[in-house]
Design a protein around this motif. Structure first.
Motif, PDB file in Angstrom:
ATOM      1  N   THR A 169       2.698  -5.043   2.190  1.00  0.00           N
ATOM      2  CA  THR A 169       1.548  -5.051   2.239  1.00  0.00           C
ATOM      3  C   THR A 169       0.848  -3.799   2.820  1.00  0.00           C
ATOM      4  OG1 THR A 169       1.408  -7.475   2.161  1.00  0.00           O
ATOM      5  CG2 THR A 169      -0.646  -6.319   2.788  1.00  0.00           C
ATOM      6  N   ALA A 170       1.437  -3.257   4.239  1.00  0.00           N
ATOM      7  CA  ALA A 170       1.174  -2.317   4.829  1.00  0.00           C
ATOM      8  C   ALA A 170       1.513  -1.077   3.886  1.00  0.00           C
ATOM      9  CB  ALA A 170       1.548  -2.261   6.129  1.00  0.00           C
ATOM     10  N   GLN A 171       2.645  -0.956   3.389  1.00  0.00           N
ATOM     11  CA  GLN A 171       3.111   0.237   2.834  1.00  0.00           C
ATOM     12  C   GLN A 171       2.188   0.755   1.367  1.00  0.00           C
ATOM     13  OE1 GLN A 171       5.750   1.651   4.074  1.00  0.00           O
ATOM     14  NE2 GLN A 171       5.924   3.445   2.612  1.00  0.00           N
ATOM     15  N   LEU A 172       1.826  -0.425   0.635  1.00  0.00           N
ATOM     16  CA  LEU A 172       0.739  -0.214  -0.028  1.00  0.00           C
ATOM     17  C   LEU A 172      -0.528   0.087   0.227  1.00  0.00           C
ATOM     18  CD1 LEU A 172       1.772  -3.293  -2.538  1.00  0.00           C
ATOM     19  CD2 LEU A 172       2.454  -0.578  -2.930  1.00  0.00           C
ATOM     20  N   TYR A 173      -1.092  -0.435   1.371  1.00  0.00           N
ATOM     21  CA  TYR A 173      -2.159  -0.348   1.815  1.00  0.00           C
ATOM     22  C   TYR A 173      -2.260   1.484   2.416  1.00  0.00           C
ATOM     23  CZ  TYR A 173      -6.259  -0.092   5.188  1.00  0.00           C
ATOM     24  OH  TYR A 173      -7.372   0.642   5.956  1.00  0.00           O
ATOM     25  N   PHE A 174      -1.216   1.555   2.961  1.00  0.00           N
ATOM     26  CA  PHE A 174      -1.150   3.267   3.506  1.00  0.00           C
ATOM     27  C   PHE A 174      -0.941   4.096   2.172  1.00  0.00           C
ATOM     28  CE2 PHE A 174       0.452   1.282   7.692  1.00  0.00           C
ATOM     29  CZ  PHE A 174      -0.449   1.233   8.150  1.00  0.00           C
ATOM     30  N   LEU A 175      -0.458   3.725   1.295  1.00  0.00           N
ATOM     31  CA  LEU A 175      -0.284   4.608  -0.015  1.00  0.00           C
ATOM     32  C   LEU A 175      -1.748   4.851  -0.391  1.00  0.00           C
ATOM     33  CD1 LEU A 175       1.343   6.015  -2.227  1.00  0.00           C
ATOM     34  CD2 LEU A 175       1.456   3.809  -3.304  1.00  0.00           C
ATOM     35  N   TYR A 176      -2.368   3.640  -0.281  1.00  0.00           N
ATOM     36  CA  TYR A 176      -4.006   3.836  -0.962  1.00  0.00           C
ATOM     37  C   TYR A 176      -4.596   4.867  -0.143  1.00  0.00           C
ATOM     38  CZ  TYR A 176      -8.922   2.575  -0.954  1.00  0.00           C
ATOM     39  OH  TYR A 176     -10.138   2.631  -1.248  1.00  0.00           O
ATOM     40  N   CYS A 177      -4.407   4.618   1.264  1.00  0.00           N
ATOM     41  CA  CYS A 177      -5.250   5.385   2.161  1.00  0.00           C
ATOM     42  C   CYS A 177      -4.555   6.924   2.107  1.00  0.00           C
ATOM     43  CB  CYS A 177      -4.689   5.047   3.512  1.00  0.00           C
ATOM     44  SG  CYS A 177      -5.437   3.441   4.309  1.00  0.00           S
ATOM     45  N   ALA A 178      -3.473   7.324   1.598  1.00  0.00           N
ATOM     46  CA  ALA A 178      -2.891   8.552   1.571  1.00  0.00           C
ATOM     47  C   ALA A 178      -3.688   8.949   0.205  1.00  0.00           C
ATOM     48  CB  ALA A 178      -1.426   8.568   1.262  1.00  0.00           C
ATOM     49  N   THR A 179      -3.818   8.216  -0.763  1.00  0.00           N
ATOM     50  CA  THR A 179      -4.519   8.932  -1.792  1.00  0.00           C
ATOM     51  C   THR A 179      -5.951   9.163  -1.866  1.00  0.00           C
ATOM     52  OG1 THR A 179      -4.808   6.567  -2.798  1.00  0.00           O
ATOM     53  CG2 THR A 179      -2.757   7.612  -3.413  1.00  0.00           C
ATOM     54  N   ARG A 180      -6.543   8.737  -0.730  1.00  0.00           N
ATOM     55  CA  ARG A 180      -7.735   8.816  -0.449  1.00  0.00           C
ATOM     56  C   ARG A 180      -8.009   9.790   0.581  1.00  0.00           C
ATOM     57  NH1 ARG A 180     -11.315   7.116  -3.998  1.00  0.00           N
ATOM     58  NH2 ARG A 180     -12.966   6.850  -2.344  1.00  0.00           N
TER      59      ARG A 180
END
Length: 533
Positions: A363-374
């Motif tokens: 869950t966190a890896q996908l969430y941080f991937l979203y944060c990195a794209t933003r």
């Protein structure tokens, strides 16, 4: 006193490479010499001290890694939302907690683990006595494949992240190697559990295959009995027909017909075609001394169409003889179930920590991937989320361990429950009242001795749990993204409000300065226009 030679090879003989590697990195504390020469797992004080020393070293290095790469984390709370900061702070130590759980559990269970594999060896001997063989050579191949995949994934994630996302010009960047230690140690520990679980599944399937072979042999036996009766009836019917009909003319014996009887051979040439002028040749009914000859019926038929009769044997045809074998197989089945429960108890806490780690990291890896794209800051130890490709590899590696253990536990449980079905097949195909009673009695025992694997009793390791975990990851990921969006919108609103206040303050100051200038001009003008007395 010399120990007796074991009937079968111990299962631990296939764990040579895995044991030496686990001993080197501090996963197992068992004695190295005893395993090397006797293939047994025994307690070792030196091994326990070595393992505790390696554990303390890993903890110190891991905290040093966090301190060295913590510059981004210290500014994360000020630049991003509090939610991202809290998630990063908690997940930074989740890998270390998982590793400590594995090693501490191995320390407490070092004596019980050796007893577990000794019980498996005794089970193999009992299966061998019942002519139920288990091939352990596939286990060594499976271990090598798992170790190879572990090294490939770990090295790829470590090197790709180090080269692409870490400033390797600094000397302290070498501490990034420590970030791979918790997952590597956890994977080695789970390989022990997975391979041992696979060995239990193979033994369940060997028992099921033995029961299925009994069914197959009995079916062949019944087919042979029915086929033998059918062949005997065909032979008798053919012999009666050959006795009622006169012998046919044979052109190869034409010269003998002329010498012995003076028979008109031309009248016999068409005797077999339409049933006309059928005269029995003397050569077929009398010998040279004028005595009649009658060939054996079945011998003539067997010479015409030779048949090979093979007698099949079936143990299920005698219920009293097969009862002992079925009892022994069911007792071995119960022992394997008890071994499975003991194995589940040994790895209960490590499995729970792995499942929690897999759920949170996915869950966190996908969430941080979203944060990195933003273009948002993320915790330093999760900088692999900045690269989508590295993120996919990390997710495959993490989820692969969890899914494989769940799938293998589910298949082992199904194999243990299938034994009752195979046992009932024996009763159905035998169609014997005494065997029916034996099968019903043993099936009740099997029903009460099934094995299921769970994580400390919180949830069962089956495909239904995997479906629930997948739904939970999706739900929590959506919630985290919504909170992040709300936090970013609130932060943008605050920044807009602050900028508006600053602008309004500047405008107000300019207006006040203009008013003050106008008042001063009026004062000067009034003073100059006033006449002097």
């Amino acid at each position: 006193m010399s120990q007796p030679t074991p009937i079968v090879q111990p299962l631990l003989l296939q764990f040579q490479q895995l044991f030496f590697l686990s001993k080197l990195v501090g996963v197992l504390p068992q004695d190295l010499a005893k395993f090397r020469f006797k293939n047994v797992l025994e307690k070792s004080r030196n091994g326990m001290i070595y393992m505790l020393g390696m554990l303390m070293l890993y903890i110190v290095l891991y905290n040093l890694l966090i301190y060295s790469f913590g510059e981004e984390d210290r500014s994360l709370k000020a630049t991003q939302s509090t939610l991202t900061f809290v998630i990063g702070l908690f997940l930074t130590y989740i890998g270390l907690i998982m590793m400590v759980t594995d090693q501490v559990t191995a320390l407490f269970n070092q004596g019980r683990l050796g007893d577990l594999y000794e019980r498996i060896r005794v089970v193999d001997e009992r299966l061998y006595r019942e002519q139920c063989l288990v091939d352990n050579s596939t286990i060594a191949k499976r271990i090598r494949i798992m170790l190879l995949m572990t090294f490939v994934f770990e090295l790829f994630i470590l090197l790709s992240t180090y080269v692409k996302l870490v400033d390797y010009t600094q000397l302290l960047s070498l501490l990034w190697i420590v970030s791979a230690i918790p997952t590597f140690i956890n994977t080695l520990d789970k390989i022990w559990f997975a391979v041992s679980l696979y060995a239990l599944k193979e033994r369940f399937e060997a028992i099921n295959a033995t029961l299925e072979d009994l069914v197959t042999e009995h079916e062949k036996f019944l087919t042979w009995l029915n086929g033998d009766d059918h062949n005997n009836s065909i032979e008798d019917h053919a012999a009666e027909e050959s006795a009622s009909q006169p012998p046919q003319y044979d052109s190869n014996l034409e010269y003998l017909y002329k010498e012995l009887g003076g028979i008109d051979v031309g009248s016999l040439r068409g005797s077999g075609s339409k049933g006309k002028n059928k005269v029995a040749p003397i050569a077929h009914s009398m010998n040279s001394f004028g005595e009649s000859i009658q060939s054996p019926r079945k011998l003539q038929q067997s010479n015409a169409t030779p048949m090979i009769n093979m007698a099949h044997e079936s143990e299920l045809s005698n219920a009293t003889k097969v009862e002992e074998k079925l009892n022994n197989l069911c007792q071995v089945h119960d022992e394997i179930c008890e071994i499975g429960k003991a194995m589940n108890g040994l790895w209960s806490y490590p499995i729970l920590s792995l499942m929690a780690y897999g759920f949170l990291i996915f869950t966190a890896q996908l969430y941080f991937l979203y944060c990195a794209t933003r273009a948002q800051s993320i915790p330093s130890l999760f900088r692999s989320a900045k690269s989508p490709f590295i993120t996919v590899v990390v997710l495959i590696y993490t989820s692969g361990k969890c899914i494989y253990l769940i799938y293998l536990s589910w298949k082992t449980s199904l194999a243990s429950k299938r034994t009752g079905i195979s046992l009932h097949k024996c009763g159905v195909v035998a169609d014997d009242n005494l065997l029916y009673e034996i099968v019903n009695h043993l099936s009740l025992k099997l029903l009460n001795h099934s094995v299921d694997f769970s994580a400390c009793g919180f949830f069962t390791l089956d495909m239904e749990t995997l479906y629930g975990v997948s739904g939970g990851i999706t739900s929590y990921l959506i919630i985290l993204i919504q909170f992040n969006l709300a936090a970013q919108q609130a932060k943008d609103a605050i920044n807009s409000f602050n900028s508006f206040n600053d602008t309004a303050g500047l405008v107000g100051a300019a207006t006040e300065f203009g008013n003050e200038s106008s008042s001063l001009f009026d004062l000067v003008t009034t003073t100059m226009m006033t006449p002097l007395n």
